[in-house]
Design a protein around this motif. Sequence first.
Motif, PDB file in Angstrom:
ATOM      1  N   ASN A 103      -5.845  -2.918 -14.515  1.00 44.94           N
ATOM      2  CA  ASN A 103      -6.188  -1.737 -13.714  1.00 44.94           C
ATOM      3  C   ASN A 103      -4.992  -0.793 -13.634  1.00 44.94           C
ATOM      4  O   ASN A 103      -3.975  -1.119 -13.023  1.00 44.94           O
ATOM      5  CB  ASN A 103      -6.611  -2.181 -12.312  1.00 44.94           C
ATOM      6  CG  ASN A 103      -7.027  -1.006 -11.437  1.00 44.94           C
ATOM      7  OD1 ASN A 103      -7.081   0.134 -11.891  1.00 44.94           O
ATOM      8  ND2 ASN A 103      -7.319  -1.295 -10.183  1.00 44.94           N
ATOM      9  N   ARG A 104      -5.104   0.372 -14.224  1.00 44.77           N
ATOM     10  CA  ARG A 104      -3.989   1.316 -14.291  1.00 44.77           C
ATOM     11  C   ARG A 104      -3.931   2.270 -13.096  1.00 44.77           C
ATOM     12  O   ARG A 104      -3.078   3.160 -13.066  1.00 44.77           O
ATOM     13  CB  ARG A 104      -4.041   2.112 -15.596  1.00 44.77           C
ATOM     14  CG  ARG A 104      -3.601   1.288 -16.816  1.00 44.77           C
ATOM     15  CD  ARG A 104      -3.658   2.108 -18.094  1.00 44.77           C
ATOM     16  NE  ARG A 104      -3.069   1.397 -19.224  1.00 44.77           N
ATOM     17  CZ  ARG A 104      -1.822   1.562 -19.652  1.00 44.77           C
ATOM     18  NH1 ARG A 104      -1.021   2.420 -19.035  1.00 44.77           N
ATOM     19  NH2 ARG A 104      -1.366   0.887 -20.686  1.00 44.77           N
ATOM     20  N   GLU A 105      -4.809   2.109 -12.137  1.00 43.06           N
ATOM     21  CA  GLU A 105      -4.757   2.956 -10.948  1.00 43.06           C
ATOM     22  C   GLU A 105      -3.681   2.428  -9.998  1.00 43.06           C
ATOM     23  O   GLU A 105      -3.715   1.262  -9.597  1.00 43.06           O
ATOM     24  CB  GLU A 105      -6.113   2.976 -10.238  1.00 43.06           C
ATOM     25  CG  GLU A 105      -7.249   3.538 -11.075  1.00 43.06           C
ATOM     26  CD  GLU A 105      -6.997   4.972 -11.516  1.00 43.06           C
ATOM     27  OE1 GLU A 105      -6.455   5.755 -10.706  1.00 43.06           O
ATOM     28  OE2 GLU A 105      -7.337   5.309 -12.663  1.00 43.06           O
ATOM     29  N   VAL A 106      -2.718   3.266  -9.659  1.00 48.36           N
ATOM     30  CA  VAL A 106      -1.618   2.848  -8.793  1.00 48.36           C
ATOM     31  C   VAL A 106      -1.464   3.831  -7.642  1.00 48.36           C
ATOM     32  O   VAL A 106      -1.634   5.042  -7.806  1.00 48.36           O
ATOM     33  CB  VAL A 106      -0.286   2.743  -9.572  1.00 48.36           C
ATOM     34  CG1 VAL A 106      -0.404   1.711 -10.687  1.00 48.36           C
ATOM     35  CG2 VAL A 106       0.151   4.087 -10.133  1.00 48.36           C
ATOM     36  N   ALA A 107      -1.153   3.300  -6.468  1.00 50.51           N
ATOM     37  CA  ALA A 107      -0.850   4.150  -5.318  1.00 50.51           C
ATOM     38  C   ALA A 107       0.612   4.557  -5.325  1.00 50.51           C
ATOM     39  O   ALA A 107       0.974   5.641  -4.858  1.00 50.51           O
ATOM     40  CB  ALA A 107      -1.195   3.423  -4.020  1.00 50.51           C
ATOM     41  N   GLU A 108       1.467   3.667  -5.837  1.00 50.34           N
ATOM     42  CA  GLU A 108       2.899   3.928  -5.980  1.00 50.34           C
ATOM     43  C   GLU A 108       3.321   3.488  -7.374  1.00 50.34           C
ATOM     44  O   GLU A 108       2.748   2.556  -7.943  1.00 50.34           O
ATOM     45  CB  GLU A 108       3.696   3.162  -4.924  1.00 50.34           C
ATOM     46  CG  GLU A 108       3.457   3.623  -3.493  1.00 50.34           C
ATOM     47  CD  GLU A 108       3.979   5.032  -3.227  1.00 50.34           C
ATOM     48  OE1 GLU A 108       5.000   5.418  -3.837  1.00 50.34           O
ATOM     49  OE2 GLU A 108       3.372   5.748  -2.409  1.00 50.34           O
ATOM     50  N   ALA A 109       4.344   4.135  -7.916  1.00 50.22           N
ATOM     51  CA  ALA A 109       4.768   3.841  -9.292  1.00 50.22           C
ATOM     52  C   ALA A 109       5.129   2.375  -9.482  1.00 50.22           C
ATOM     53  O   ALA A 109       4.893   1.800 -10.554  1.00 50.22           O
ATOM     54  CB  ALA A 109       5.946   4.732  -9.673  1.00 50.22           C
ATOM     55  N   TYR A 110       5.685   1.736  -8.451  1.00 52.22           N
ATOM     56  CA  TYR A 110       6.087   0.334  -8.613  1.00 52.22           C
ATOM     57  C   TYR A 110       4.898  -0.591  -8.850  1.00 52.22           C
ATOM     58  O   TYR A 110       5.055  -1.691  -9.379  1.00 52.22           O
ATOM     59  CB  TYR A 110       6.933  -0.148  -7.431  1.00 52.22           C
ATOM     60  CG  TYR A 110       6.297  -0.061  -6.057  1.00 52.22           C
ATOM     61  CD1 TYR A 110       5.317  -0.961  -5.651  1.00 52.22           C
ATOM     62  CD2 TYR A 110       6.716   0.901  -5.140  1.00 52.22           C
ATOM     63  CE1 TYR A 110       4.754  -0.898  -4.383  1.00 52.22           C
ATOM     64  CE2 TYR A 110       6.162   0.975  -3.871  1.00 52.22           C
ATOM     65  CZ  TYR A 110       5.185   0.077  -3.491  1.00 52.22           C
ATOM     66  OH  TYR A 110       4.634   0.140  -2.233  1.00 52.22           O
TER      67      TYR A 110
END
Length: 220
Positions: A103-110
């Motif tokens: 899953n490539r959806e991220v809330a923060e880059a980390y």
Amino acid sequence: MTQTGLSRRRFIGATSGAAVAATLVNLSGTAVASADTRTWKSATSKNGWSVLDEATAFTIEGSGRKVSLAEGDAATILLHVARRFHYEIDSLRAGDVHGWTINREVAEAYESNYLSGSAIAIRPVAYPVGAKDNLYPNELVVVRDILAELDGVVAWGGDFKTPKESHFEIALKPSHPRVKGVARKILGWNDGPGNHGAGATDAFDPERLKVSRTFTQRTS
């Protein structure tokens, strides 16, 4: 907008759609797509590790739980973190630990570090992005001891500007000598007498507390 000052108590009691959307996670441990997420498009994660098409499932010692990680040093180090959590903070239950994801959806880059199998989230639903101050003091002592023991190779999301206290990541690139050195050290503990770290470590030992506090001050 992600709320960096959100405590777990306030998170559980939040009723606004925006607050909930900003902190929801899916079963992979990464953020559910919302106005506060973006798609990670790079071939490497934020920490410089290659994004993986697949990863190996490893068993976390003593817990019977599995987590998918990058093979080699990353798995050795992150499994050590997870087993210390299991033995010294709280027993891991089904669904508690999340690692590699597609899953490539991220809330923060980390959170992109899950894509490379170089990060884990332990109970991400309980400790989502933006929530902080959820660990009891004795639990925080163990976390600080783990970070000091691993000499900065692992970073904890609770220390980030936008926190995620469930998040532990390899903080250095795969070629960094400290990554390989810490992995070798852990393998030596695993193969040696006493199985250091698997419930045998006393994070409250005065000398370890001193080392941990010094490390925290030096790296803060």
